[in-house]
Design a protein around this motif. Structure first.
Motif: not given
Length: 227
Positions: A18-45
């Motif tokens: 979270l404290p570093r996401l601003s640097s990603f958005r500054q470098l790549y303003p054309g990408v919409e990045l959503m950070l989603r914390p989850v408790d368990s291991d994810c299942r890919f669509n």
């Protein structure tokens, strides 16, 4: 605008990403990045036509035997040291009795959902133990660290989850007086995505940025010393 969803555990999300996401958005303003914390291991669509690129960062122990699904790509992006920490007041109460790693077995330890990581850590210190006693199981690393900040007990963690706490003195690395604790690494943070998503340009941007961020932090850990 390309959409990229990044799932990960709450601990790495809140304390490191979270404290570093601003640097990603500054470098790549054309990408919409959503950070989603989850408790368990994810299942890919499983839908190959899914338009939202999904990536996941997961801490995976070296001893984990779960095979990687055939349609998933994985890249280790950081291998942090793991060490015990406590609040200054808590540490002061029993610091003089900690002469070697085995003495920690008699100290008040915080345990997450199970004692696996503590047992692995003790094994790397040449201390074989079948069960590590603790107070309450706290399920996640960031909950264990919150309890440690409150001065309750000793937690096991890595620099990516507590760098601000160490700098501010809210948490202190536990040390021993006679036989020094060994530097231990038990696993790695691994970036995963489907093979289809892995080739997408936003995904390439993400893992390039992550490697740079993790490598910068790893260099700071080395140059600043371990205590």
């Amino acid at each position: 605008m390309p959409q990229l969803t990044l799932t990960c555990s709450h601990g790495i999300a809140y304390h490191w990403l979270l404290p570093r996401l601003s640097s990603f958005r500054q470098l790549y303003p054309g990408v919409e990045l959503m950070l989603r914390p989850v408790d368990s291991d994810c299942r890919f669509n499983p839908d190959p036509i899914d338009t939202i690129i999904h990536a996941d960062i997961r801490y995976i122990h070296d001893k984990a035997n779960t095979p990687l699904p055939p349609r998933i790509c994985a890249l280790p992006v950081a291998r942090p040291p793991v060490f015990p920490v406590a609040g200054p007041a808590c540490l002061h109460r029993f610091a003089h009795s900690l002469q070697q790693a085995a003495d920690l077995l008699h100290a008040p330890l915080l345990i997450e959902d199970n004692d696996t990581e503590w047992r692995l850590w003790f094994r790397e210190q040449s201390v074989e133990v079948a069960h590590v006693a603790g107070c309450n199981r706290l399920w996640q690393a960031h909950l264990a660290l919150a309890a440690a900040r409150a001065g309750e007990r000793i937690a096991l963690a890595n620099p990516y989850l507590l760098e601000d706490d160490l700098l501010a003195g809210r948490l202190v690395r536990v040390s021993t007086t006679d036989i020094a604790l060994r530097e231990v690494s038990l696993g790695a943070y691994v970036l995963r995505a489907t093979k289809q998503a892995w080739q997408a340009r936003p995904m390439v941007m993400l893992h390039t940025w992550l490697e740079t961020q993790f490598n910068t932090d790893a260099a700071q850990v080395v140059t600043s010393g371990h205590h």
